[in-house]
Design an enzyme around this catalytic site. Structure first.
Site, PDB file in Angstrom:
ATOM      1  N   LYS A  82       1.052  -1.148   0.350  1.00 36.46           N
ATOM      2  CA  LYS A  82      -0.149  -0.222   0.297  1.00 36.46           C
ATOM      3  C   LYS A  82       0.547   1.223   0.350  1.00 36.46           C
ATOM      4  O   LYS A  82       0.506   2.669   0.643  1.00 36.46           O
ATOM      5  CB  LYS A  82      -1.193   0.138   0.979  1.00 36.46           C
ATOM      6  CG  LYS A  82      -2.068  -1.212   1.491  1.00 36.46           C
ATOM      7  CD  LYS A  82      -2.482  -1.510   0.040  1.00 36.46           C
ATOM      8  CE  LYS A  82      -3.466  -0.950  -0.897  1.00 36.46           C
ATOM      9  NZ  LYS A  82      -3.636  -1.622  -1.976  1.00 36.46           N
ATOM     10  N   GLY A 105       2.564   2.658  -3.024  1.00 38.76           N
ATOM     11  CA  GLY A 105       2.465   3.482  -4.260  1.00 38.76           C
ATOM     12  C   GLY A 105       3.181   1.741  -5.807  1.00 38.76           C
ATOM     13  O   GLY A 105       3.642   2.785  -6.940  1.00 38.76           O
ATOM     14  N   THR A 160       1.053  -0.271  -7.348  1.00 36.58           N
ATOM     15  CA  THR A 160       0.100  -0.348  -8.413  1.00 36.58           C
ATOM     16  C   THR A 160       0.730   1.219  -9.490  1.00 36.58           C
ATOM     17  O   THR A 160       0.895   0.659 -10.759  1.00 36.58           O
ATOM     18  CB  THR A 160      -0.950   0.034  -8.213  1.00 36.58           C
ATOM     19  OG1 THR A 160      -1.320  -0.782  -7.358  1.00 36.58           O
ATOM     20  CG2 THR A 160      -1.672  -0.280 -10.128  1.00 36.58           C
ATOM     21  N   HIS A 181       7.379  -7.794  -2.495  1.00 37.34           N
ATOM     22  CA  HIS A 181       6.578  -6.613  -1.611  1.00 37.34           C
ATOM     23  C   HIS A 181       7.664  -7.923  -0.167  1.00 37.34           C
ATOM     24  O   HIS A 181       7.804  -7.309   0.563  1.00 37.34           O
ATOM     25  CB  HIS A 181       5.682  -7.307  -0.758  1.00 37.34           C
ATOM     26  CG  HIS A 181       4.415  -6.787  -1.783  1.00 37.34           C
ATOM     27  ND1 HIS A 181       4.635  -5.491  -2.134  1.00 37.34           N
ATOM     28  CD2 HIS A 181       3.309  -7.023  -2.234  1.00 37.34           C
ATOM     29  CE1 HIS A 181       3.067  -4.853  -2.291  1.00 37.34           C
ATOM     30  NE2 HIS A 181       2.530  -6.654  -2.423  1.00 37.34           N
ATOM     31  N   ARG A 188       6.014   5.243   1.555  1.00 33.25           N
ATOM     32  CA  ARG A 188       5.069   6.002   1.742  1.00 33.25           C
ATOM     33  C   ARG A 188       4.946   6.141   3.356  1.00 33.25           C
ATOM     34  O   ARG A 188       5.132   5.803   4.110  1.00 33.25           O
ATOM     35  CB  ARG A 188       3.640   5.348   1.371  1.00 33.25           C
ATOM     36  CG  ARG A 188       2.584   6.144   0.923  1.00 33.25           C
ATOM     37  CD  ARG A 188       1.212   5.844   0.889  1.00 33.25           C
ATOM     38  NE  ARG A 188       0.467   6.197   0.345  1.00 33.25           N
ATOM     39  CZ  ARG A 188      -0.711   6.766   0.366  1.00 33.25           C
ATOM     40  NH1 ARG A 188      -0.770   4.873  -0.138  1.00 33.25           N
ATOM     41  NH2 ARG A 188      -1.509   7.252  -0.120  1.00 33.25           N
ATOM     42  N   SER A 220      -4.268   3.151   4.005  1.00 33.88           N
ATOM     43  CA  SER A 220      -4.564   2.377   2.555  1.00 33.88           C
ATOM     44  C   SER A 220      -4.695   0.913   2.890  1.00 33.88           C
ATOM     45  O   SER A 220      -5.652   0.565   2.244  1.00 33.88           O
ATOM     46  CB  SER A 220      -3.589   2.888   1.940  1.00 33.88           C
ATOM     47  OG  SER A 220      -3.800   2.108   0.476  1.00 33.88           O
ATOM     48  N   ARG A 271      -7.540   3.776  -5.092  1.00 30.16           N
ATOM     49  CA  ARG A 271      -8.669   4.536  -4.347  1.00 30.16           C
ATOM     50  C   ARG A 271      -8.493   6.158  -3.934  1.00 30.16           C
ATOM     51  O   ARG A 271      -9.090   6.361  -5.400  1.00 30.16           O
ATOM     52  CB  ARG A 271      -8.753   4.280  -3.012  1.00 30.16           C
ATOM     53  CG  ARG A 271      -9.485   4.327  -1.530  1.00 30.16           C
ATOM     54  CD  ARG A 271      -8.980   3.874  -0.086  1.00 30.16           C
ATOM     55  NE  ARG A 271      -7.799   4.360   0.537  1.00 30.16           N
ATOM     56  CZ  ARG A 271      -8.238   5.724   0.825  1.00 30.16           C
ATOM     57  NH1 ARG A 271      -9.524   5.725   1.240  1.00 30.16           N
ATOM     58  NH2 ARG A 271      -7.482   5.661   1.615  1.00 30.16           N
ATOM     59  N   LYS A 272      -8.288   6.862  -3.373  1.00 27.29           N
ATOM     60  CA  LYS A 272      -7.944   8.280  -3.380  1.00 27.29           C
ATOM     61  C   LYS A 272      -6.368   8.814  -3.703  1.00 27.29           C
ATOM     62  O   LYS A 272      -6.351   9.591  -4.623  1.00 27.29           O
ATOM     63  CB  LYS A 272      -8.024   8.390  -1.826  1.00 27.29           C
ATOM     64  CG  LYS A 272      -9.716   9.210  -1.514  1.00 27.29           C
ATOM     65  CD  LYS A 272      -9.455   9.586  -0.413  1.00 27.29           C
ATOM     66  CE  LYS A 272     -10.919   9.978   0.426  1.00 27.29           C
ATOM     67  NZ  LYS A 272     -10.274  10.368   1.649  1.00 27.29           N
TER      68      LYS A 272
HETATM   69  P1  A3P Z   1      -4.917   5.143  -0.948  1.00 25.24           P
HETATM   70  O1  A3P Z   1      -5.626   4.238  -0.200  1.00 25.24           O
HETATM   71  O2  A3P Z   1      -4.472   6.257   0.195  1.00 25.24           O
HETATM   72  O3  A3P Z   1      -5.761   5.871  -2.171  1.00 25.24           O
HETATM   73  P2  A3P Z   1      -0.460  -0.125  -3.559  1.00 25.24           P
HETATM   74  O4  A3P Z   1      -0.569  -0.212  -5.381  1.00 25.24           O
HETATM   75  O5  A3P Z   1       1.004  -0.509  -2.909  1.00 25.24           O
HETATM   76  O6  A3P Z   1      -1.407  -0.912  -3.121  1.00 25.24           O
HETATM   77  O7  A3P Z   1      -0.770   1.247  -3.041  1.00 25.24           O
HETATM   78  C1  A3P Z   1      -1.852   0.819  -2.962  1.00 25.24           C
HETATM   79  C2  A3P Z   1      -2.324   3.465  -3.351  1.00 25.24           C
HETATM   80  O8  A3P Z   1      -2.288   3.416  -3.551  1.00 25.24           O
HETATM   81  C3  A3P Z   1      -3.730   3.143  -2.580  1.00 25.24           C
HETATM   82  O9  A3P Z   1      -3.876   4.751  -1.614  1.00 25.24           O
HETATM   83  C4  A3P Z   1      -3.908   3.800  -3.916  1.00 25.24           C
HETATM   84  O10 A3P Z   1      -4.994   5.293  -4.568  1.00 25.24           O
HETATM   85  C5  A3P Z   1      -2.904   4.613  -5.090  1.00 25.24           C
HETATM   86  N1  A3P Z   1      -2.454   4.391  -6.190  1.00 25.24           N
HETATM   87  C6  A3P Z   1      -3.237   3.265  -7.356  1.00 25.24           C
HETATM   88  N2  A3P Z   1      -2.832   3.642  -7.961  1.00 25.24           N
HETATM   89  C7  A3P Z   1      -2.055   4.596  -8.294  1.00 25.24           C
HETATM   90  C8  A3P Z   1      -1.891   5.577  -9.252  1.00 25.24           C
HETATM   91  N3  A3P Z   1      -1.687   4.835 -10.881  1.00 25.24           N
HETATM   92  N4  A3P Z   1      -1.450   6.986  -8.972  1.00 25.24           N
HETATM   93  C9  A3P Z   1      -1.075   7.628  -7.756  1.00 25.24           C
HETATM   94  N5  A3P Z   1      -2.181   6.795  -6.438  1.00 25.24           N
HETATM   95  C10 A3P Z   1      -2.348   5.420  -6.876  1.00 25.24           C
END
Ligand code: A3P
Length: 298
Positions: A55, A57, A59, A114, A136, A144, A264-265
Protein backbone atom coordinates in the site's frame (compact mmCIF):
# COMPACT_ATOMS: atom_id res chain seq x y z
CA UNK A 1 11.02 -28.29 6.24
CA UNK A 2 12.89 -29.50 9.35
CA UNK A 3 13.42 -27.85 12.74
CA UNK A 4 10.90 -25.89 14.78
CA UNK A 5 7.75 -24.79 12.98
CA UNK A 6 7.80 -21.15 11.94
CA UNK A 7 5.79 -18.77 14.20
CA UNK A 8 2.25 -18.03 13.02
CA UNK A 9 -0.09 -15.12 13.71
CA UNK A 10 -3.58 -13.99 12.89
CA UNK A 11 -4.40 -10.86 10.93
CA UNK A 12 -7.79 -9.24 10.24
CA UNK A 13 -9.42 -12.09 12.26
CA UNK A 14 -7.85 -14.75 10.04
CA UNK A 15 -6.06 -17.30 12.22
CA UNK A 16 -2.52 -18.30 11.23
CA UNK A 17 -2.69 -16.31 8.02
CA UNK A 18 0.79 -14.93 8.70
CA UNK A 19 4.06 -16.82 9.09
CA UNK A 20 7.23 -15.26 10.43
CA UNK A 21 10.34 -15.87 8.35
CA UNK A 22 13.67 -14.34 9.34
CA UNK A 23 12.18 -11.36 11.14
CA UNK A 24 9.33 -10.53 8.74
CA UNK A 25 5.68 -11.61 8.62
CA UNK A 26 4.64 -13.10 5.29
CA UNK A 27 1.18 -14.24 4.23
CA UNK A 28 1.52 -17.98 4.95
CA UNK A 29 0.70 -19.04 1.36
CA UNK A 30 3.61 -17.06 -0.09
CA UNK A 31 6.30 -18.65 2.11
CA UNK A 32 6.92 -21.50 -0.36
CA UNK A 33 6.97 -19.36 -3.53
CA UNK A 34 9.19 -16.82 -1.73
CA UNK A 35 11.61 -19.54 -0.65
CA UNK A 36 11.67 -21.01 -4.17
CA UNK A 37 12.32 -17.55 -5.63
CA UNK A 38 15.19 -17.01 -3.26
CA UNK A 39 16.90 -20.29 -4.05
CA UNK A 40 16.08 -20.74 -7.76
CA UNK A 41 15.94 -17.30 -9.36
CA UNK A 42 18.88 -16.36 -11.56
CA UNK A 43 18.86 -12.65 -12.24
CA UNK A 44 19.90 -11.31 -15.63
CA UNK A 45 22.06 -8.20 -15.47
CA UNK A 46 19.32 -6.30 -17.30
CA UNK A 47 16.37 -7.44 -15.18
CA UNK A 48 14.51 -4.78 -13.18
CA UNK A 49 13.00 -5.56 -9.80
CA UNK A 50 10.44 -3.19 -8.31
CA UNK A 51 10.03 -3.49 -4.55
CA UNK A 52 7.69 -2.12 -1.92
CA UNK A 53 5.97 -2.80 1.34
CA UNK A 54 2.20 -3.02 0.82
CA UNK A 55 0.00 0.00 0.00
CA UNK A 56 2.84 2.39 -0.71
CA UNK A 57 2.26 3.08 -4.42
CA UNK A 58 3.25 -0.27 -5.94
CA UNK A 59 0.57 -0.14 -8.64
CA UNK A 60 1.65 3.33 -9.75
CA UNK A 61 5.33 2.31 -9.88
CA UNK A 62 4.41 -0.83 -11.87
CA UNK A 63 2.43 1.18 -14.42
CA UNK A 64 5.15 3.79 -14.83
CA UNK A 65 8.05 1.34 -15.06
CA UNK A 66 6.21 -0.89 -17.53
CA UNK A 67 5.43 2.12 -19.73
CA UNK A 68 9.04 3.36 -19.53
CA UNK A 69 10.66 0.02 -20.33
CA UNK A 70 8.20 -1.48 -22.79
CA UNK A 71 7.25 1.54 -24.86
CA UNK A 72 3.84 0.68 -26.26
CA UNK A 73 4.10 0.28 -30.02
CA UNK A 74 0.80 -1.43 -30.74
CA UNK A 75 -1.53 0.22 -28.30
CA UNK A 76 -1.26 0.62 -24.56
CA UNK A 77 -1.05 -2.59 -22.48
CA UNK A 78 -2.46 -0.66 -19.48
CA UNK A 79 -5.71 -0.20 -21.40
CA UNK A 80 -6.40 -3.93 -21.28
CA UNK A 81 -4.41 -5.27 -18.34
CA UNK A 82 -4.08 -4.29 -14.71
CA UNK A 83 -0.50 -3.23 -13.80
CA UNK A 84 -0.29 -6.27 -11.48
CA UNK A 85 -0.98 -8.58 -14.44
CA UNK A 86 1.75 -6.93 -16.51
CA UNK A 87 4.31 -6.84 -13.69
CA UNK A 88 3.97 -9.96 -11.54
CA UNK A 89 4.70 -9.94 -7.82
CA UNK A 90 7.07 -12.89 -7.63
CA UNK A 91 5.91 -14.40 -4.34
CA UNK A 92 2.21 -14.24 -5.21
CA UNK A 93 2.49 -14.98 -8.95
CA UNK A 94 1.19 -18.57 -8.56
CA UNK A 95 -2.12 -17.23 -7.22
CA UNK A 96 -2.76 -14.38 -9.68
CA UNK A 97 -3.82 -13.94 -13.29
CA UNK A 98 -0.43 -12.81 -14.54
CA UNK A 99 0.69 -14.34 -17.82
CA UNK A 100 4.37 -13.59 -17.16
CA UNK A 101 6.64 -16.52 -16.33
CA UNK A 102 9.01 -15.10 -13.74
CA UNK A 103 11.58 -17.86 -14.38
CA UNK A 104 11.75 -17.29 -18.15
CA UNK A 105 15.11 -15.56 -18.62
CA UNK A 106 14.96 -15.41 -22.43
CA UNK A 107 14.48 -11.62 -22.25
CA UNK A 108 14.99 -8.92 -19.60
CA UNK A 109 12.27 -9.14 -16.97
CA UNK A 110 10.31 -6.49 -15.11
CA UNK A 111 9.21 -8.03 -11.82
CA UNK A 112 7.92 -6.86 -8.47
CA UNK A 113 8.29 -8.09 -4.92
CA UNK A 114 7.01 -7.20 -1.46
CA UNK A 115 9.81 -9.25 0.08
CA UNK A 116 12.28 -7.39 2.30
CA UNK A 117 15.76 -6.76 0.91
CA UNK A 118 17.30 -9.43 3.16
CA UNK A 119 15.03 -12.10 1.60
CA UNK A 120 16.02 -11.37 -2.02
CA UNK A 121 17.89 -14.00 -4.04
CA UNK A 122 21.69 -13.61 -3.97
CA UNK A 123 21.67 -13.22 -7.76
CA UNK A 124 19.44 -10.15 -7.47
CA UNK A 125 21.67 -8.61 -4.79
CA UNK A 126 24.97 -9.47 -6.47
CA UNK A 127 24.23 -8.80 -10.14
CA UNK A 128 23.93 -5.37 -11.71
CA UNK A 129 20.16 -5.75 -12.12
CA UNK A 130 18.39 -2.67 -10.81
CA UNK A 131 15.96 -2.32 -7.93
CA UNK A 132 13.43 0.52 -7.55
CA UNK A 133 11.80 0.76 -4.11
CA UNK A 134 8.76 2.90 -3.38
CA UNK A 135 8.09 4.01 0.20
CA UNK A 136 5.23 6.00 1.72
CA UNK A 137 4.57 7.75 5.00
CA UNK A 138 3.52 5.25 7.67
CA UNK A 139 0.19 6.88 8.56
CA UNK A 140 -1.10 7.01 4.97
CA UNK A 141 0.20 3.47 4.37
CA UNK A 142 -1.75 2.24 7.38
CA UNK A 143 -4.99 3.92 6.28
CA UNK A 144 -4.58 2.57 2.75
CA UNK A 145 -3.96 -0.88 4.21
CA UNK A 146 -7.09 -0.63 6.38
CA UNK A 147 -9.26 0.17 3.35
CA UNK A 148 -7.64 -2.55 1.25
CA UNK A 149 -8.05 -5.40 3.72
CA UNK A 150 -11.58 -4.34 4.57
CA UNK A 151 -12.37 -4.43 0.83
CA UNK A 152 -11.04 -7.95 0.38
CA UNK A 153 -11.61 -9.65 3.77
CA UNK A 154 -14.75 -7.87 4.94
CA UNK A 155 -16.61 -7.21 1.73
CA UNK A 156 -20.02 -7.80 3.33
CA UNK A 157 -19.16 -6.94 6.92
CA UNK A 158 -18.37 -3.87 8.94
CA UNK A 159 -14.71 -2.76 8.72
CA UNK A 160 -12.18 -4.01 11.25
CA UNK A 161 -12.11 -1.50 14.13
CA UNK A 162 -9.38 0.98 13.22
CA UNK A 163 -7.60 0.60 16.56
CA UNK A 164 -7.07 -3.11 15.80
CA UNK A 165 -5.47 -2.16 12.47
CA UNK A 166 -3.28 0.38 14.28
CA UNK A 167 -2.25 -2.38 16.67
CA UNK A 168 -1.21 -4.70 13.79
CA UNK A 169 0.78 -1.89 12.20
CA UNK A 170 2.53 -0.76 15.37
CA UNK A 171 3.47 -4.30 16.43
CA UNK A 172 4.62 -5.09 12.87
CA UNK A 173 2.29 -8.09 12.63
CA UNK A 174 0.96 -7.50 9.13
CA UNK A 175 1.95 -8.74 5.67
CA UNK A 176 5.65 -7.92 5.07
CA UNK A 177 5.89 -6.15 8.41
CA UNK A 178 7.46 -4.67 10.42
CA UNK A 179 7.04 -1.70 8.11
CA UNK A 180 9.95 0.32 9.54
CA UNK A 181 12.38 -2.61 9.09
CA UNK A 182 11.20 -3.12 5.51
CA UNK A 183 11.75 0.53 4.62
CA UNK A 184 15.06 0.65 6.53
CA UNK A 185 16.61 -2.31 4.71
CA UNK A 186 15.99 -0.82 1.26
CA UNK A 187 16.84 2.71 2.38
CA UNK A 188 20.23 1.66 3.76
CA UNK A 189 21.04 -0.38 0.66
CA UNK A 190 20.05 2.55 -1.58
CA UNK A 191 22.51 4.78 0.34
CA UNK A 192 25.24 2.16 0.07
CA UNK A 193 24.75 1.43 -3.64
CA UNK A 194 23.26 4.41 -5.44
CA UNK A 195 23.60 2.75 -8.86
CA UNK A 196 21.81 -0.41 -7.66
CA UNK A 197 18.81 0.70 -5.61
CA UNK A 198 16.68 3.75 -6.34
CA UNK A 199 14.56 4.85 -3.37
CA UNK A 200 11.40 6.74 -4.34
CA UNK A 201 8.81 8.30 -2.03
CA UNK A 202 5.09 8.32 -2.84
CA UNK A 203 4.75 11.86 -1.47
CA UNK A 204 7.50 13.17 -3.77
CA UNK A 205 5.90 11.40 -6.73
CA UNK A 206 2.72 13.32 -5.90
CA UNK A 207 4.37 16.69 -5.31
CA UNK A 208 6.85 16.66 -8.21
CA UNK A 209 5.77 13.87 -10.50
CA UNK A 210 7.73 15.02 -13.56
CA UNK A 211 11.00 15.20 -11.67
CA UNK A 212 10.48 11.81 -10.01
CA UNK A 213 9.39 10.03 -13.16
CA UNK A 214 12.40 11.44 -15.01
CA UNK A 215 14.62 10.17 -12.19
CA UNK A 216 13.14 6.67 -12.49
CA UNK A 217 13.50 6.65 -16.30
CA UNK A 218 17.10 7.85 -16.06
CA UNK A 219 17.91 5.19 -13.45
CA UNK A 220 16.41 2.49 -15.68
CA UNK A 221 18.61 3.63 -18.54
CA UNK A 222 15.71 5.03 -20.61
CA UNK A 223 15.88 8.79 -20.10
CA UNK A 224 12.75 10.65 -21.19
CA UNK A 225 13.04 12.82 -24.26
CA UNK A 226 11.39 15.90 -22.75
CA UNK A 227 8.47 17.40 -20.81
CA UNK A 228 5.97 16.12 -23.34
CA UNK A 229 6.98 12.51 -22.79
CA UNK A 230 6.86 12.93 -19.01
CA UNK A 231 3.38 14.45 -19.23
CA UNK A 232 2.11 11.70 -21.52
CA UNK A 233 3.52 9.02 -19.24
CA UNK A 234 1.98 10.58 -16.16
CA UNK A 235 -1.41 10.86 -17.82
CA UNK A 236 -1.21 7.23 -19.03
CA UNK A 237 -0.44 6.01 -15.51
CA UNK A 238 -2.62 8.43 -13.56
CA UNK A 239 -4.92 7.14 -10.85
CA UNK A 240 -7.91 8.83 -12.49
CA UNK A 241 -7.30 7.15 -15.85
CA UNK A 242 -6.42 3.67 -14.54
CA UNK A 243 -9.23 3.59 -12.01
CA UNK A 244 -11.87 4.27 -14.67
CA UNK A 245 -10.64 1.75 -17.22
CA UNK A 246 -13.01 -1.17 -17.70
CA UNK A 247 -10.31 -3.73 -16.84
CA UNK A 248 -9.69 -2.11 -13.47
CA UNK A 249 -13.25 -1.40 -12.47
CA UNK A 250 -14.46 -4.93 -13.25
CA UNK A 251 -11.57 -7.42 -13.47
CA UNK A 252 -9.75 -9.48 -10.84
CA UNK A 253 -6.02 -9.84 -10.11
CA UNK A 254 -6.70 -13.06 -8.21
CA UNK A 255 -9.73 -14.83 -6.77
CA UNK A 256 -9.44 -12.70 -3.65
CA UNK A 257 -8.43 -9.30 -5.04
CA UNK A 258 -10.60 -7.29 -7.46
CA UNK A 259 -8.51 -4.90 -9.57
CA UNK A 260 -10.61 -2.03 -8.21
CA UNK A 261 -9.14 -2.59 -4.71
CA UNK A 262 -5.79 -1.22 -5.94
CA UNK A 263 -7.22 2.20 -6.74
CA UNK A 264 -8.74 4.50 -4.14
CA UNK A 265 -7.99 8.17 -3.38
CA UNK A 266 -4.24 8.51 -3.69
CA UNK A 267 -4.27 11.49 -1.35
CA UNK A 268 -1.30 12.55 0.77
CA UNK A 269 -2.43 13.15 4.36
CA UNK A 270 -5.66 11.13 4.12
CA UNK A 271 -4.80 9.71 7.58
CA UNK A 272 -6.02 13.00 9.08
CA UNK A 273 -9.56 11.93 8.21
CA UNK A 274 -9.28 8.77 10.31
CA UNK A 275 -6.66 8.65 13.08
CA UNK A 276 -7.27 9.97 16.58
CA UNK A 277 -4.42 11.85 18.26
CA UNK A 278 -3.77 8.80 20.48
CA UNK A 279 -3.45 6.55 17.42
CA UNK A 280 -1.20 9.08 15.74
CA UNK A 281 1.02 9.25 18.81
CA UNK A 282 1.27 5.46 19.04
CA UNK A 283 2.31 5.19 15.37
CA UNK A 284 4.82 7.97 15.88
CA UNK A 285 6.36 6.28 18.95
CA UNK A 286 6.58 2.81 17.40
CA UNK A 287 7.13 3.26 13.65
CA UNK A 288 7.67 6.99 13.06
CA UNK A 289 10.65 7.45 15.37
CA UNK A 290 12.52 4.52 13.79
CA UNK A 291 12.08 6.09 10.34
CA UNK A 292 12.94 9.55 11.62
CA UNK A 293 16.21 8.14 12.97
CA UNK A 294 17.05 7.27 9.36
CA UNK A 295 16.08 10.76 8.21
CA UNK A 296 12.82 9.59 6.64
CA UNK A 297 9.21 10.79 6.90
CA UNK A 298 9.40 13.59 9.49
P1 A3P B 1 -4.91 5.14 -1.09
O1 A3P B 1 -5.51 3.92 -0.46
O2 A3P B 1 -4.32 6.08 -0.10
O3 A3P B 1 -5.82 5.79 -2.04
P2 A3P B 1 -0.37 -0.18 -3.68
O4 A3P B 1 -0.38 0.03 -5.15
O5 A3P B 1 1.02 -0.35 -3.12
O6 A3P B 1 -1.30 -1.25 -3.27
O7 A3P B 1 -0.83 1.20 -3.03
C1 A3P B 1 -2.16 1.58 -3.16
C2 A3P B 1 -2.25 3.06 -2.98
O8 A3P B 1 -1.77 3.71 -4.16
C3 A3P B 1 -3.71 3.50 -2.83
O9 A3P B 1 -3.66 4.65 -1.98
C4 A3P B 1 -4.09 3.84 -4.26
O10 A3P B 1 -5.20 4.69 -4.37
C5 A3P B 1 -2.81 4.49 -4.76
N1 A3P B 1 -2.66 4.38 -6.22
C6 A3P B 1 -2.97 3.36 -7.02
N2 A3P B 1 -2.71 3.66 -8.30
C7 A3P B 1 -2.21 4.91 -8.31
C8 A3P B 1 -1.78 5.80 -9.35
N3 A3P B 1 -1.81 5.43 -10.62
N4 A3P B 1 -1.35 7.02 -8.99
C9 A3P B 1 -1.32 7.42 -7.70
N5 A3P B 1 -1.73 6.63 -6.68
C10 A3P B 1 -2.17 5.39 -6.97
Amino acid sequence: MTGDPLPKASFWDKPDILTQLEGFWLVSTVVDPATTFRSNFNAREDDVVLASSIKTGTTWLMALSHSILKKPENGDPLATDNPHTLVPTVESAPFTNTKVDIYDASAPRLLHTHLPYSHLPASVKNSTCKIVYIARSPKDTLISMWHFFNAIYRRDREPLPLDEAVDCFCTGVHPFGPFSDHVAEYWLESRRRLEKVLFVKYEEMKSDAKREVSRIAEFLGRPLTGEGEAEELLWRCSLERLKNLEVNSSGHDSELVPNAAYFRKGQVGDWKNYLTSQMEERIHQTVGLKLEALGLFF
